[in-house]
Enzyme design. Sequence first.
Site, short mmCIF file in Angstrom:
data_model
loop_
_atom_site.label_atom_id
_atom_site.label_comp_id
_atom_site.label_asym_id
_atom_site.label_seq_id
_atom_site.Cartn_x
_atom_site.Cartn_y
_atom_site.Cartn_z
N HIS A 181 0.83 -1.22 0.00
CA HIS A 181 0.00 0.00 0.00
C HIS A 181 0.86 1.26 0.00
O HIS A 181 2.08 1.19 0.19
CB HIS A 181 -0.92 0.01 1.22
N ASP A 202 0.48 5.08 2.08
CA ASP A 202 -0.28 5.54 3.23
C ASP A 202 -1.30 6.60 2.86
O ASP A 202 -1.01 7.54 2.12
CB ASP A 202 0.67 6.09 4.31
N HIS A 206 4.64 0.20 0.04
CA HIS A 206 5.37 -0.55 1.07
C HIS A 206 4.51 -1.66 1.68
O HIS A 206 3.30 -1.68 1.53
CB HIS A 206 5.96 0.37 2.13
N ARG A 257 6.40 6.88 14.29
CA ARG A 257 6.25 7.40 12.93
C ARG A 257 5.82 8.85 12.93
O ARG A 257 4.90 9.24 13.64
CB ARG A 257 5.20 6.58 12.18
#
Length: 299
Positions: A114, A116, A274, A290
């Site tokens: 995918h 993000d 990723h 993150r």
Amino acid sequence: MTITSLASNEISVRLGNAPIGAEIVGVDLAQDIDAGVIEKIKEAYYRHSVVYFRNQQLTPEQQVRFSRRFGELEIHVLKDYLLPGYPEILVLSNIVEDGKPVGLADAGRVAVWHTDMSYLKEPSAGSALYSLEVPHSAAGGSLGDTMFASTAAAYDALPEDMKRKLAGLKAVHHMTKGYDNDATASSSRITYSDEQRRQVPDVAHPVIRTHPVTGRKCIYINQLCVTGIVDMPDEESAPLLEALYGHCTRPEFVYRHRWRVGDLLMWDNCSVQHLAVQDYALPQRRRMHRTTIKGFVPF
Ligand code: OGA
Ligand code: MN
């Protein structure tokens, strides 16, 4: 492995064998880095799509300060997993403390390629992931790798007639597709409320988008969120999308990151997809912080 020295006694960039992914050496990200070095890091980031720095020791403030040099930061819609006191930091972790997950387990658990937040009108531009705990096998090797696939290299490798066919098409992105269709979803997984769903309606983005900095064309569809192609019947779009998903993640376009504690890795959400490799479980612990850089409308 090749080493390109960008300037003596400054940073250097080490390339691996994949078309993306480079290690940047010679920077302590805890420092207030000067603008010239930031420019060099950006140059490497845009050229290689994924860059990483080993052996960093970062406080949440330092990660936020460094990430801000790349743009305004996003605050994730899932408020439960923001680091207390640092809303810009999303905690990814499989650890449960006092019966409560300390972070979002799904980001590391969704075994689907995918990009993000492609379901936003302005999908995030990129993310920086800082590793605090990395799971290991009994033999000592690291687990929980992250794979990245170059959507720019994948575009370049398309046959010319396919490039022509895809030009001008738009795909529909739906926030919870990956959850709605997951028969194995358990109660421990995140759920989106009706209100959260209403706030984020489906959006259409170009199937081929242009990178705003490099000008490279990138294939911008992903299995986690795309439900179809505008003005194309499902019978036609489904096999086309399947073929593109397979094409985008061919091994020659992939860089696989093997995490060590203290890595800070950044990826460009336009030019890569990723995938978190799900090959560990408690008591093997994984914990990452993150930060996410705000994006813009894809074109
Ligand atoms: C993410 C994500 C991958 C990982 O943070 O968006 O997919 O390996 N993470 O944790
Ligand atoms: Mn992700």
